[in-house]
Design a protein around this motif. Structure first.
Motif, mmCIF file in Angstrom:
data_model
loop_
_atom_site.group_PDB
_atom_site.id
_atom_site.type_symbol
_atom_site.label_atom_id
_atom_site.label_comp_id
_atom_site.label_asym_id
_atom_site.label_seq_id
_atom_site.Cartn_x
_atom_site.Cartn_y
_atom_site.Cartn_z
ATOM 1 N N ILE A 138 1.022 15.743 -5.717
ATOM 2 C CA ILE A 138 -0.294 15.564 -5.095
ATOM 3 C C ILE A 138 -1.381 15.521 -6.167
ATOM 4 O O ILE A 138 -2.348 14.767 -6.060
ATOM 5 N N LYS A 139 -1.217 16.284 -7.240
ATOM 6 C CA LYS A 139 -2.170 16.240 -8.353
ATOM 7 C C LYS A 139 -2.200 14.834 -8.954
ATOM 8 O O LYS A 139 -3.282 14.263 -9.154
ATOM 9 N N THR A 140 -1.039 14.257 -9.193
ATOM 10 C CA THR A 140 -0.971 12.896 -9.739
ATOM 11 C C THR A 140 -1.635 11.902 -8.789
ATOM 12 O O THR A 140 -2.418 11.051 -9.226
ATOM 13 N N MET A 141 -1.345 12.014 -7.503
ATOM 14 C CA MET A 141 -1.933 11.091 -6.527
ATOM 15 C C MET A 141 -3.458 11.229 -6.485
ATOM 16 O O MET A 141 -4.179 10.244 -6.466
ATOM 17 N N LEU A 142 -3.948 12.469 -6.481
ATOM 18 C CA LEU A 142 -5.391 12.694 -6.410
ATOM 19 C C LEU A 142 -6.115 12.210 -7.669
ATOM 20 O O LEU A 142 -7.285 11.844 -7.610
ATOM 21 N N ARG B 169 -10.758 9.065 -7.291
ATOM 22 C CA ARG B 169 -9.963 9.942 -8.155
ATOM 23 C C ARG B 169 -10.638 11.282 -8.435
ATOM 24 O O ARG B 169 -11.821 11.345 -8.706
ATOM 25 N N PHE B 170 -9.828 12.335 -8.364
ATOM 26 C CA PHE B 170 -10.274 13.662 -8.765
ATOM 27 C C PHE B 170 -10.248 13.730 -10.285
ATOM 28 O O PHE B 170 -9.395 13.117 -10.929
ATOM 29 N N ASN B 171 -11.159 14.501 -10.859
ATOM 30 C CA ASN B 171 -11.073 14.759 -12.293
ATOM 31 C C ASN B 171 -10.351 16.099 -12.486
ATOM 32 O O ASN B 171 -10.034 16.798 -11.522
ATOM 33 N N PHE C 279 -2.134 13.831 4.907
ATOM 34 C CA PHE C 279 -1.140 14.482 4.049
ATOM 35 C C PHE C 279 0.279 14.043 4.398
ATOM 36 O O PHE C 279 1.142 13.960 3.521
ATOM 37 N N LYS C 280 0.548 13.756 5.680
ATOM 38 C CA LYS C 280 1.901 13.380 6.099
ATOM 39 C C LYS C 280 2.377 12.097 5.424
ATOM 40 O O LYS C 280 3.580 11.885 5.290
ATOM 41 N N ILE C 281 1.460 11.260 4.975
ATOM 42 C CA ILE C 281 1.838 10.046 4.240
ATOM 43 C C ILE C 281 2.638 10.430 2.999
ATOM 44 O O ILE C 281 3.568 9.736 2.596
ATOM 45 N N PHE C 282 2.293 11.565 2.396
ATOM 46 C CA PHE C 282 2.952 12.026 1.179
ATOM 47 C C PHE C 282 4.181 12.886 1.473
ATOM 48 O O PHE C 282 4.841 13.367 0.564
ATOM 49 N N ASP C 283 4.474 13.089 2.747
ATOM 50 C CA ASP C 283 5.586 13.945 3.163
ATOM 51 C C ASP C 283 6.433 13.216 4.207
ATOM 52 O O ASP C 283 6.513 13.633 5.357
ATOM 53 N N PRO C 284 7.085 12.099 3.808
ATOM 54 C CA PRO C 284 7.820 11.296 4.795
ATOM 55 C C PRO C 284 8.975 12.045 5.466
ATOM 56 O O PRO C 284 9.385 11.680 6.560
ATOM 57 N N GLU C 285 9.482 13.109 4.840
ATOM 58 C CA GLU C 285 10.572 13.880 5.430
ATOM 59 C C GLU C 285 10.076 14.977 6.361
ATOM 60 O O GLU C 285 10.857 15.677 6.984
ATOM 61 N N GLY C 286 8.737 15.155 6.449
ATOM 62 C CA GLY C 286 8.149 16.114 7.372
ATOM 63 C C GLY C 286 8.439 17.570 7.046
ATOM 64 O O GLY C 286 8.580 18.396 7.939
ATOM 65 N N LYS C 287 8.496 17.912 5.770
ATOM 66 C CA LYS C 287 8.811 19.284 5.350
ATOM 67 C C LYS C 287 7.637 20.243 5.534
ATOM 68 O O LYS C 287 7.818 21.440 5.583
ATOM 69 N N GLY C 288 6.411 19.722 5.574
ATOM 70 C CA GLY C 288 5.237 20.590 5.719
ATOM 71 C C GLY C 288 4.650 21.010 4.397
ATOM 72 O O GLY C 288 3.684 21.757 4.359
ATOM 73 N N THR D 174 0.838 -1.203 0.000
ATOM 74 C CA THR D 174 0.000 0.000 0.000
ATOM 75 C C THR D 174 0.871 1.250 0.000
ATOM 76 O O THR D 174 0.625 2.184 -0.772
ATOM 77 N N PHE D 175 1.891 1.267 0.856
ATOM 78 C CA PHE D 175 2.815 2.398 0.864
ATOM 79 C C PHE D 175 3.491 2.556 -0.496
ATOM 80 O O PHE D 175 3.637 3.666 -1.001
ATOM 81 N N ALA D 176 3.894 1.447 -1.100
ATOM 82 C CA ALA D 176 4.547 1.500 -2.414
ATOM 83 C C ALA D 176 3.602 2.082 -3.459
ATOM 84 O O ALA D 176 4.011 2.888 -4.300
ATOM 85 N N ALA D 177 2.332 1.695 -3.405
ATOM 86 C CA ALA D 177 1.348 2.220 -4.352
ATOM 87 C C ALA D 177 1.168 3.726 -4.198
ATOM 88 O O ALA D 177 0.824 4.419 -5.150
ATOM 89 N N LEU D 178 1.427 4.237 -2.985
ATOM 90 C CA LEU D 178 1.323 5.667 -2.720
ATOM 91 C C LEU D 178 2.646 6.398 -2.955
ATOM 92 O O LEU D 178 2.759 7.584 -2.690
ATOM 93 N N GLY D 179 3.656 5.653 -3.418
ATOM 94 C CA GLY D 179 4.927 6.268 -3.755
ATOM 95 C C GLY D 179 5.952 6.273 -2.643
ATOM 96 O O GLY D 179 7.025 6.833 -2.783
#
Length: 149
Positions: free
Chosen positions: A100-104, A110-112, A84-93, A33-38
């Protein structure tokens, strides 16, 4: 604890996370699951700690109970920030807006293109192409931007 639509959403999330479709979420399902989220190369210790939060094997009932316990009394802002922190493993904020557009547009509900346009029109990326998700979460939960310090 949850209404029917919430239970359905949790069922969809469980199904997405149960990568091998055996009815249980285990360490390998979490890794996939984590891999699928990048997010690649998640430490075994981190995955084991997540699995150990459950009293036993994680079937849908246990999954639902665990979320109920986690969300009971949780601050909505904190809940959104944690997503959102899932997409920011380094904790940059912040997160690269393109990422994020690609993920959404490619994951889960899925967002259109129009929804993406509306989101970035309401909350544009900074000149470096970053989305300040901490401020975005504040706006979502409080309705106005925080004063930048």
């Amino acid at each position: 604890m949850f209404d029917q639509s919430q239970i359905q959403e949790f069922k969809e999330a469980f199904t997405i996370m149960d990568q091998n479709r055996d009815g249980f979420i285990d360490k390998e399902d979490l890794r996939d699951t984590f891999a699928a989220l990048g997010r690649l190369n998640v430490k075994n210790e981190e995955l084991e700690a997540m699995v150990k939060e459950a009293p036993g094997s994680i079937n849908f009932t246990v999954f639902l109970t665990m979320f109920g316990e986690k969300l009971k009394g949780a601050d909505p802002e904190e809940t959104i920030l944690n997503a959102f922190k899932i997409f920011d493993p380094e904790g940059k904020g912040h997160i690269k807006a393109d990422y994020i557009k690609t993920m959404l547009m490619t994951q889960a509900d899925r967002f259109n293109e129009e929804e993406i346009h509306q989101m970035f029109a309401a909350f544009p990326a900074d000149p470096a192409g970053n989305l300040d998700y901490k401020n975005l979460c504040y706006v979502i939960t409080h309705g106005e931007e925080k004063d930048q310090e």
